[in-house]
Scaffold this active site. Structure first.
Site, PDB file in Angstrom:
ATOM      1  N   CYS A 120     -11.478   5.025 -15.335  1.00  0.00           N
ATOM      2  CA  CYS A 120     -11.893   6.296 -14.730  1.00  0.00           C
ATOM      3  C   CYS A 120     -11.293   7.499 -15.448  1.00  0.00           C
ATOM      4  O   CYS A 120     -11.716   8.632 -15.230  1.00  0.00           O
ATOM      5  CB  CYS A 120     -11.516   6.329 -13.251  1.00  0.00           C
ATOM      6  N   HIS A 253      -9.713  13.585 -10.227  1.00  0.00           N
ATOM      7  CA  HIS A 253     -10.645  12.454 -10.192  1.00  0.00           C
ATOM      8  C   HIS A 253     -11.050  12.186  -8.747  1.00  0.00           C
ATOM      9  O   HIS A 253     -10.222  12.201  -7.837  1.00  0.00           O
ATOM     10  CB  HIS A 253      -9.977  11.219 -10.801  1.00  0.00           C
ATOM     11  N   ASN A 283     -16.888   7.184  -5.958  1.00  0.00           N
ATOM     12  CA  ASN A 283     -16.108   7.232  -7.193  1.00  0.00           C
ATOM     13  C   ASN A 283     -17.031   6.871  -8.363  1.00  0.00           C
ATOM     14  O   ASN A 283     -17.434   5.720  -8.502  1.00  0.00           O
ATOM     15  CB  ASN A 283     -14.949   6.237  -7.070  1.00  0.00           C
TER      16      ASN A 283
HETATM   17  C1  LIG Z   1      -9.285   0.762  -0.632  1.00  0.00           C
HETATM   18  C2  LIG Z   1      -8.661   1.684   0.423  1.00  0.00           C
HETATM   19  C3  LIG Z   1      -9.669   2.722   0.847  1.00  0.00           C
HETATM   20  C4  LIG Z   1      -8.253   0.851   1.608  1.00  0.00           C
HETATM   21  O1  LIG Z   1      -7.706   1.691   2.610  1.00  0.00           O
HETATM   22  P1  LIG Z   1      -6.428   1.233   3.422  1.00  0.00           P
HETATM   23  O2  LIG Z   1      -6.215   2.246   4.472  1.00  0.00           O
HETATM   24  O3  LIG Z   1      -5.341   1.030   2.402  1.00  0.00           O
HETATM   25  O4  LIG Z   1      -6.898  -0.089   4.038  1.00  0.00           O
HETATM   26  P2  LIG Z   1      -6.228  -1.515   3.883  1.00  0.00           P
HETATM   27  O5  LIG Z   1      -6.380  -2.012   2.473  1.00  0.00           O
HETATM   28  O6  LIG Z   1      -4.849  -1.415   4.439  1.00  0.00           O
HETATM   29  O7  LIG Z   1      -7.144  -2.367   4.821  1.00  0.00           O
HETATM   30  C5  LIG Z   1      -7.146  -2.164   6.190  1.00  0.00           C
HETATM   31  C6  LIG Z   1      -8.103  -3.142   6.808  1.00  0.00           C
HETATM   32  O8  LIG Z   1      -9.445  -2.701   6.533  1.00  0.00           O
HETATM   33  C7  LIG Z   1     -10.203  -3.790   6.040  1.00  0.00           C
HETATM   34  N1  LIG Z   1     -11.235  -3.291   5.131  1.00  0.00           N
HETATM   35  C8  LIG Z   1     -11.195  -3.183   3.790  1.00  0.00           C
HETATM   36  N2  LIG Z   1     -12.357  -2.641   3.360  1.00  0.00           N
HETATM   37  C9  LIG Z   1     -13.106  -2.423   4.451  1.00  0.00           C
HETATM   38  C10 LIG Z   1     -14.389  -1.881   4.652  1.00  0.00           C
HETATM   39  N3  LIG Z   1     -15.147  -1.457   3.624  1.00  0.00           N
HETATM   40  N4  LIG Z   1     -14.862  -1.775   5.891  1.00  0.00           N
HETATM   41  C11 LIG Z   1     -14.132  -2.188   6.953  1.00  0.00           C
HETATM   42  N5  LIG Z   1     -12.916  -2.711   6.831  1.00  0.00           N
HETATM   43  C12 LIG Z   1     -12.400  -2.825   5.589  1.00  0.00           C
HETATM   44  C13 LIG Z   1      -9.201  -4.673   5.352  1.00  0.00           C
HETATM   45  O9  LIG Z   1      -9.700  -5.995   5.255  1.00  0.00           O
HETATM   46  C14 LIG Z   1      -8.017  -4.562   6.269  1.00  0.00           C
HETATM   47  O10 LIG Z   1      -8.204  -5.421   7.347  1.00  0.00           O
HETATM   48  P3  LIG Z   1      -6.958  -6.286   7.923  1.00  0.00           P
HETATM   49  O11 LIG Z   1      -5.946  -5.259   8.376  1.00  0.00           O
HETATM   50  O12 LIG Z   1      -7.588  -7.069   9.018  1.00  0.00           O
HETATM   51  O13 LIG Z   1      -6.490  -7.092   6.753  1.00  0.00           O
HETATM   52  C15 LIG Z   1      -7.387   2.389  -0.166  1.00  0.00           C
HETATM   53  O14 LIG Z   1      -6.378   1.438  -0.375  1.00  0.00           O
HETATM   54  C16 LIG Z   1      -7.673   3.087  -1.467  1.00  0.00           C
HETATM   55  O15 LIG Z   1      -8.389   4.068  -1.507  1.00  0.00           O
HETATM   56  N6  LIG Z   1      -7.083   2.611  -2.593  1.00  0.00           N
HETATM   57  C17 LIG Z   1      -7.358   3.203  -3.889  1.00  0.00           C
HETATM   58  C18 LIG Z   1      -8.662   2.675  -4.419  1.00  0.00           C
HETATM   59  C19 LIG Z   1      -9.174   3.473  -5.572  1.00  0.00           C
HETATM   60  O16 LIG Z   1      -9.217   4.678  -5.520  1.00  0.00           O
HETATM   61  N7  LIG Z   1      -9.615   2.788  -6.641  1.00  0.00           N
HETATM   62  C20 LIG Z   1     -10.187   3.398  -7.789  1.00  0.00           C
HETATM   63  C21 LIG Z   1      -9.189   4.174  -8.568  1.00  0.00           C
HETATM   64  S1  LIG Z   1      -9.922   4.899  -9.984  1.00  0.00           S
END
Ligand SMILES: CC(C)(COP(=O)(O)OP(=O)(O)OC[C@H]1O[C@@H](n2cnc3c(N)ncnc32)[C@H](O)[C@@H]1OP(=O)(O)O)[C@@H](O)C(=O)NCCC(=O)NCCS
Length: 328
Positions: A120, A253, A283
């Site tokens: 990215c 970003h 994204n």
């Molecule tokens: C991916 C992201 C949004 C997840 O948010 P979070 O608040 O950290 O959520 P968690 O990973 O703690 O997951 C919480 C719960 O939601 C669930 N979950 C994950 N994706 C889900 C979705 N699309 N819909 C519903 N539930 C979801 C998980 O399974 C987890 O369930 P559990 O507690 O029963 O295990 C966040 O970690 C993030 O933005 N990370 C950076 C990703 C990124 O920007 N990548 C590209 C960089 S260039």
């Protein structure tokens, strides 16, 4: 790598164009495919919809209109472009490069053309490379493209990644100008964190199983992103002798609105200076910063004389910031 642009010729962005596929995918539509909901996606990411390309389209098809618009805005002819860099993780194919394909389709017959892989952050890396070649006198007119068809490499059964990404592209023309455009760059990479966001099974390393989709450790990437967006921006500002109060437009970003909010608060940027479009596009990897620049141009924030701070981060893990005094 960090540096000011004092040594070379003055280089700036003279044209900007963007393009996204027509098909809008809402969160509700995604929730028909995987166990998710509009409420979860909006709360955790700020994303409301994204674009997915049609099966008939490749990255060069989506990038071509962006390139043409950027050239038109710059008042430039494709035949005068002597450098074309495409920053992407989804080229049309491994080779020929999408850069070479685009150069041919545009009629940029004298251009050195190639693809660049920095996740990215690719657009920031490509800007720095093009800057260096222009400032050093190797090239005169560069076209820098950032874009992806992320939908091609997403696992449509993995809700943790499917909801985050979208397709789109942007292009800018860089030229030597009579006043200072780019002020400085800071770029970095940490391959040790690479497995937190990767596409195994896409190159010469052989893996067991069908590893041809994006895999991500969301929490680790979140921690990295919130730290590096702030650190990289502060480093480049310090090196260039500017403070956050000098910055008129902040273009981070577009990965997640919570990551952007965190960086904005830590850096102390007032919300009216922050460009956000992750709600409409998700994204779009190396397309996200040019798409955001186009939004800022569209709403009147990007004007000649404005100081713009851009910071990208992503797979690699990589990151990169640039400061530019807008001249277009
Ligand atoms: C991916 C992201 C949004 C997840 O948010 P979070 O608040 O950290 O959520 P968690 O990973 O703690 O997951 C919480 C719960 O939601 C669930 N979950 C994950 N994706 C889900 C979705 N699309 N819909 C519903 N539930 C979801 C998980 O399974 C987890 O369930 P559990 O507690 O029963 O295990 C966040 O970690 C993030 O933005 N990370 C950076 C990703 C990124 O920007 N990548 C590209 C960089 S260039």
């Amino acid at each position: 790598m960090i540096g000011e642009t004092k040594a070379g010729l003055d280089v700036s962005i003279t044209g900007l164009g963007v393009h996204v596929p027509d098909r809008v995918i809402t969160n509700d539509e995604l929730s028909q495919w995987v166990d998710t909901s509009d409420e979860w996606i909006v709360t955790r990411t700020g994303i409301r919809e994204r674009r997915f390309a049609d099966k008939s389209e490749a990255l060069s098809d989506v990038s071509l209109p962006a390139c043409k618009d950027a050239l038109e805005q710059a008042g430039a002819d494709a035949k005068d472009v002597d450098l074309l860099i495409v920053a992407t993780v989804t080229p049309d194919m491994a080779f020929p490069s999408t850069g070479a394909i685009l150069a041919d389709r545009l009629g940029a017959r004298d251009a050195a053309a190639y693809d660049l892989s920095a996740g990215c952050t690719g657009f920031m890396y490509a800007l720095a490379q093009a800057y260096g070649m222009l400032a050093g006198g190797l090239a005169k007119k560069a076209l820098v493209v950032g874009g992806v068809l992320l939908s091609r490499i997403l696992d449509f059964e993995d809700r943790s990644t499917l909801v985050l990404f979208g397709d789109g592209a942007g292009a800018v023309v860089l030229e030597v100008v009579g006043e200072q455009g780019f002020l400085g760059f800071e770029l970095g990479a940490d391959g040790g964190g690479g497995e937190n966001l990767w596409l195994p099974g896409s190159g010469s390393r052989i893996f067991e199983g069908p590893d041809r989709y994006v895999k991500m450790n969301g929490r680790e990437v979140f921690k990295f992103a919130t730290r590096i967006l702030v650190q990289s921006a502060e480093d480049v500002m310090r090196r260039c002798g500017v403070t956050i109060d000098d910055v008129d437009v902040y273009v981070p970003h577009q990965a997640n609105v919570r990551i952007i909010d965190h960086a904005t608060k830590k850096l102390g940027v007032p919300s009216e200076k922050v460009v956000i479009n992750v709600d409409r596009y998700g994204n779009t990897s190396s397309g996200s910063i040019p798409l955001a620049l186009a939004d800022a141009a569209g709403d009147g924030r990007l004007k000649p004389g404005k100081l713009v701070l851009m910071t990208g981060m992503g797979a690699g893990l990589t990151w990169g910031s640039a400061l530019i005094r807008w001249t277009a």
